[in-house]
Design an enzyme around this catalytic site. Structure first.
Site, PDB file in Angstrom:
ATOM      1  N   PHE A 231       0.809  -1.230   0.000  1.00  0.00           N
ATOM      2  CA  PHE A 231       0.000   0.000   0.000  1.00  0.00           C
ATOM      3  C   PHE A 231       0.843   1.282   0.000  1.00  0.00           C
ATOM      4  O   PHE A 231       0.299   2.377  -0.050  1.00  0.00           O
ATOM      5  CB  PHE A 231      -1.084  -0.006   1.079  1.00  0.00           C
ATOM      6  CG  PHE A 231      -0.682  -0.333   2.499  1.00  0.00           C
ATOM      7  CD1 PHE A 231       0.378   0.291   3.124  1.00  0.00           C
ATOM      8  CD2 PHE A 231      -1.446  -1.254   3.232  1.00  0.00           C
ATOM      9  CE1 PHE A 231       0.702   0.005   4.458  1.00  0.00           C
ATOM     10  CE2 PHE A 231      -1.129  -1.559   4.563  1.00  0.00           C
ATOM     11  CZ  PHE A 231      -0.042  -0.921   5.172  1.00  0.00           C
ATOM     12  N   HIS A 248      -3.014   3.450  12.217  1.00  0.00           N
ATOM     13  CA  HIS A 248      -2.454   3.536  13.579  1.00  0.00           C
ATOM     14  C   HIS A 248      -1.080   2.863  13.698  1.00  0.00           C
ATOM     15  O   HIS A 248      -0.378   3.093  14.670  1.00  0.00           O
ATOM     16  CB  HIS A 248      -3.445   2.986  14.628  1.00  0.00           C
ATOM     17  CG  HIS A 248      -3.498   1.506  14.769  1.00  0.00           C
ATOM     18  ND1 HIS A 248      -4.017   0.891  15.902  1.00  0.00           N
ATOM     19  CD2 HIS A 248      -3.111   0.497  13.942  1.00  0.00           C
ATOM     20  CE1 HIS A 248      -3.936  -0.419  15.746  1.00  0.00           C
ATOM     21  NE2 HIS A 248      -3.395  -0.683  14.580  1.00  0.00           N
TER      22      HIS A 248
HETATM   23  C1  LIG Z   1      -2.954  -4.253  12.145  1.00  0.00           C
HETATM   24  S1  LIG Z   1      -3.213  -5.303  10.785  1.00  0.00           S
HETATM   25  C2  LIG Z   1      -4.888  -4.932  10.353  1.00  0.00           C
HETATM   26  C3  LIG Z   1      -5.499  -5.997   9.501  1.00  0.00           C
HETATM   27  C4  LIG Z   1      -6.985  -5.765   9.174  1.00  0.00           C
HETATM   28  N1  LIG Z   1      -7.237  -4.525   8.489  1.00  0.00           N
HETATM   29  C5  LIG Z   1      -7.797  -5.847  10.448  1.00  0.00           C
HETATM   30  O1  LIG Z   1      -8.228  -4.815  10.972  1.00  0.00           O
HETATM   31  O2  LIG Z   1      -7.974  -6.969  10.953  1.00  0.00           O
HETATM   32  C6  LIG Z   1      -2.282  -4.518   9.510  1.00  0.00           C
HETATM   33  C7  LIG Z   1      -2.342  -5.249   8.179  1.00  0.00           C
HETATM   34  O3  LIG Z   1      -1.603  -4.514   7.197  1.00  0.00           O
HETATM   35  C8  LIG Z   1      -0.942  -5.449   6.351  1.00  0.00           C
HETATM   36  N2  LIG Z   1       0.201  -4.747   5.762  1.00  0.00           N
HETATM   37  C9  LIG Z   1       1.300  -4.281   6.392  1.00  0.00           C
HETATM   38  N3  LIG Z   1       2.105  -3.635   5.543  1.00  0.00           N
HETATM   39  C10 LIG Z   1       1.503  -3.685   4.321  1.00  0.00           C
HETATM   40  C11 LIG Z   1       1.826  -3.155   3.044  1.00  0.00           C
HETATM   41  N4  LIG Z   1       2.951  -2.448   2.859  1.00  0.00           N
HETATM   42  N5  LIG Z   1       0.966  -3.375   2.023  1.00  0.00           N
HETATM   43  C12 LIG Z   1      -0.189  -4.095   2.217  1.00  0.00           C
HETATM   44  N6  LIG Z   1      -0.550  -4.598   3.416  1.00  0.00           N
HETATM   45  C13 LIG Z   1       0.276  -4.392   4.464  1.00  0.00           C
HETATM   46  C14 LIG Z   1      -0.536  -6.563   7.302  1.00  0.00           C
HETATM   47  O4  LIG Z   1      -0.291  -7.777   6.622  1.00  0.00           O
HETATM   48  C15 LIG Z   1      -1.732  -6.631   8.232  1.00  0.00           C
HETATM   49  O5  LIG Z   1      -2.689  -7.571   7.791  1.00  0.00           O
END
Ligand SMILES: C[S@@+](CC[C@H](N)C(=O)[O-])C[C@H]1O[C@@H](n2cnc3c(N)ncnc32)[C@H](O)[C@@H]1O
Length: 339
Positions: A231, A248
């Protein structure tokens, strides 16, 4: 004991409770004890744990209201204990394993130094990872992390449904859940709107874990696609974007990068729904203020106030529309419009 003394004592011994609960989960107590009272010796033998120590742990779990104990040392699950079973539909087992397990426990011990020195976070101090880079480096931790996120989503997807009940998603053609994990939220929101399609954008390891995805189980596999990506680089085009517990994790500068990446793919008038624990003003006791401390410990992000989200939106060419809040729901959905 005065109310104040009882309150402080309660806070001091809070870790005893959460660690006792964690030990019960880690040892498998809640998946072995059932509805019918079972003797402590039988439970200990099934779990292959020490009979004497095992009884003392079961008794403490009983004292916490997670098990019910008879006068002849038999134990059964209470409704609260049932929530710690692996196959309960609203299971919180994975949350307990992540939040009180050894990895997060080790990060929290650095809190005084983190605050004294203004960082770095506990994850970096303990394990050398700056934040979610930990997920790609350690598959065992990643599995525990994602299981916990999905477990929390079973509760939070229902919150988001309530928060967005007036807006609804039926008016959109395509909803993208950015960093949407195993897809619990997106699949929940799309279940009853057959004309809307959706994409979960996630890290490759999460997209590859197909057996964990929710689209088949929720009957929306013909409309929900999982796409591997970053992202910070590119997100799929959509007319509505969800970001739950994403911003966050990141600094303000990184949040603006994420929002700007979304803005590049989002047409004018696309909507953004940031689902987070928004920090209320002084005098309000709120989980957001503790989650903010967890963010100091585990990443470089923070929980934010509504006006802090509004500032982030403006820097990335989004305009705040309104913040959806409902009494009794700790999460908010901060809505913005692509301008
Ligand atoms: C705190 S978790 C939240 C997951 C989901 N949205 C939820 O609320 O259950 C953060 C998510 O961001 C994803 N993530 C982290 N860095 C990322 C990136 N650069 N691009 C896409 N996804 C990413 C992780 O794999 C993880 O699933």
């Amino acid at each position: 004991m005065s109310d104040a003394k009882a309150h402080v004592t309660d806070l001091i011994f809070g870790r005893w409770r959460s660690q006792t609960l964690y030990a019960g989960v880690e040892l498998g107590v809640f998946d072995v004890v059932g509805d019918h009272p079972t003797h402590a010796v039988e439970i200990a033998d099934l779990l292959d744990i020490d009979r004497g120590y095992g009884y003392r742990l079961l008794r403490a779990l009983g004292s916490l209201g997670l098990l019910s104990e008879t006068s002849d040392r038999r134990f059964s699950l209470t409704p609260a204990g049932e929530l710690l079973q692996e196959d309960h539909p609203e299971s919180l087992q994975a949350v307990a394993l992540l939040e009180e397990g050894p990895t997060h426990y080790a990060m929290w011990k650095h809190l005084p130094d983190i605050v004294r020195e203004g960082g770095p976070n506990g994850r970096q101090r303990e394990f050398g990872y700056t934040g979610l880079d930990h997920l790609e480096a350690d598959p065992e931790y990643a599995a525990r992390f994602h299981d916990s996120m999905t477990s929390l989503s079973r509760m939070e997807s229902a919150w988001v449904e309530v928060l967005l009940s007036e807006v609804g998603v039926s008016g959109f053609d395509h909803v993208c859940d950015v960093g949407g994990g195993h897809g619990h939220l997106l699949c929940t929101l799309l279940q009853d709107v057959p004309d809307v399609e959706g994409t979960v954008l996630e890290l490759p390891s999460v997209v590859d874990a197909e057996d964990q995805h929710w689209h088949e189980r929720m009957g929306v596999s013909d409309r929900v696609t999982f796409v591997a990506g970053d992202f910070f680089e590119e997100v799929p085009p959509a007319d509505a974007y969800l970001l739950k517990h994403i911003l966050h994790d990141w600094t303000d500068e990184e949040c603006v990068e994420i929002l700007s990446t979304i803005r590049e793919s989002a047409p004018v008038d696309a909507r953004l729904f940031v689902c987070e624990l928004v920090v209320p003003g002084p005098g309000h006791s709120h989980l957001a203020k503790l989650m903010d401390v967890h963010m100091m410990v585990s990443a470089n992000g923070r929980e934010r106030t509504e006006s802090e989200y509004v500032d982030l939106f403006e820097t990335a060419d989004f305009e705040h529309v309104e913040t959806h809040q409902v009494e009794g729901v700790p999460m908010s959905a901060v809505e913005a419009l692509a301008v």
